[in-house]
Design a protein around this motif. Structure first.
Motif, mmCIF file in Angstrom:
data_model
loop_
_atom_site.group_PDB
_atom_site.id
_atom_site.type_symbol
_atom_site.label_atom_id
_atom_site.label_comp_id
_atom_site.label_asym_id
_atom_site.label_seq_id
_atom_site.Cartn_x
_atom_site.Cartn_y
_atom_site.Cartn_z
ATOM 1 N N GLY A 119 44.194 61.001 80.259
ATOM 2 C CA GLY A 119 45.508 61.584 80.014
ATOM 3 C C GLY A 119 46.620 60.571 79.841
ATOM 4 O O GLY A 119 47.802 60.940 79.805
ATOM 5 N N LEU A 120 46.268 59.308 79.701
ATOM 6 C CA LEU A 120 47.282 58.260 79.573
ATOM 7 C C LEU A 120 47.800 58.189 78.139
ATOM 8 O O LEU A 120 47.051 58.375 77.180
ATOM 9 N N ALA A 121 49.071 57.898 78.003
ATOM 10 C CA ALA A 121 49.636 57.643 76.686
ATOM 11 C C ALA A 121 48.998 56.383 76.114
ATOM 12 O O ALA A 121 48.586 55.483 76.863
ATOM 13 N N PRO A 122 48.876 56.267 74.802
ATOM 14 C CA PRO A 122 48.208 55.113 74.202
ATOM 15 C C PRO A 122 48.720 53.765 74.710
ATOM 16 O O PRO A 122 47.924 52.860 74.988
ATOM 17 N N LYS A 123 50.021 53.611 74.840
ATOM 18 C CA LYS A 123 50.563 52.326 75.287
ATOM 19 C C LYS A 123 50.067 51.965 76.677
ATOM 20 O O LYS A 123 49.599 50.850 76.916
ATOM 21 N N GLU A 124 50.138 52.923 77.622
ATOM 22 C CA GLU A 124 49.687 52.637 78.984
ATOM 23 C C GLU A 124 48.179 52.434 79.023
ATOM 24 O O GLU A 124 47.679 51.559 79.735
ATOM 25 N N LEU A 125 47.451 53.233 78.261
ATOM 26 C CA LEU A 125 45.994 53.079 78.240
ATOM 27 C C LEU A 125 45.605 51.681 77.788
ATOM 28 O O LEU A 125 44.797 51.006 78.439
#
Length: 243
Positions: free
Chosen positions: A90-96
């Motif tokens: 469920g992480l946003a692409p940047k955080e992932l």
């Protein structure tokens, strides 16, 4: 691009038809070292194997624990590591991408279902494109499609359709998990000279060279190698119990 990332990308390119890239799946630092010592040039962590090693059901590992275990595996070896991170928690692409890179992994495997239902393929492709944009060339992005696992009608056609969308979104490899060997030639032909085609090897699968000639360019095992290891552990336990 880091040297491990460059190496992982290069290992996927220009492979002979009968020589797919074989990536064992370590679940902890000790197994990772054993695979590296055997001469494998890169490793691919399995989320189910890590879950089992940490005492969780498949799909139930907290994200923080998964990233921490991947980091331990990366620190234990000198070869490139690509990490199975399920559907991205469920992480946003940047955080992932930031969290993957913090572990030291240089590849990521991302699936297109929540364990029960399939994601919309176009929405998932947009998400993969955002991951690709954030990662640049720092990660080898392997896009897994679960159509064979989830009972999607005409899975070979559905797998190819999704794989082409994901490749267009920037995926370096596609992974129709559960595809039978006989579907590999059609998938490879449909993909052309595009992304690497990942095959999930289970007991009874054809030899690696044959899988390569059928169209696979990358072989992984999920948590199968852990299951085989646990079989040996159980046999040892029975031996000790009877001593």
């Amino acid at each position: 691009m880091s040297e491990p990332a460059r190496t992982l990308h290069a290992l996927h390119r220009s492979r002979a038809a009968g020589d797919p890239l074989v990536l064992p799946g370590p679940w902890d630092a000790a197994s990772a070292r054993a695979f590296e010592d055997a001469g494998f040039p890169a490793l691919a962590t399995p989320s189910a194997g890590i879950a089992a090693s940490l005492g969780y059901e498949d799909g139930a590992t907290p994200a923080g624990e998964m990233f921490a275990q991947v980091a331990r595996i990366v620190r234990a070896v000198s070869v490139p590591v690509t990490a199975d991170l399920e559907a991205g928690y469920g992480l946003a692409p940047k955080e992932l991408v930031e969290r993957v890179l913090e572990t030291g992994a240089v590849g990521v495997n991302l699936e297109d279902s929540d364990g029960r239902t399939m994601n919309d393929p176009h929405a998932h492709a947009e998400w993969l494109a955002a991951v690709r944009a954030e990662a640049g060339d720092a990660l080898f992005v392997n896009a897994r499609t679960d159509v064979y696992l989830r009972g999607v009608p005409e899975p070979a056609a559905a797998a190819l359709e999704r794989s082409l969308l994901y490749a267009a979104a920037g995926a370096d490899g596609v992974y129709p998990i559960g595809a039978p060997p006989e579907d590999l030639p059609g998938l490879r032909a449909g993909l052309g000279d595009g992304p690497a085609l990942n095959f999930y090897a289970r007991p009874g699968a054809p030899p690696f060279g044959e899988l390569g000639r059928l169209g696979a360019s990358r072989i992984t095992f999920g948590h199968g190698l852990l299951l085989r290891t646990l079989g040996h552990v159980r046999a040892l336990a029975e031996e000790l119990r009877g001593a």
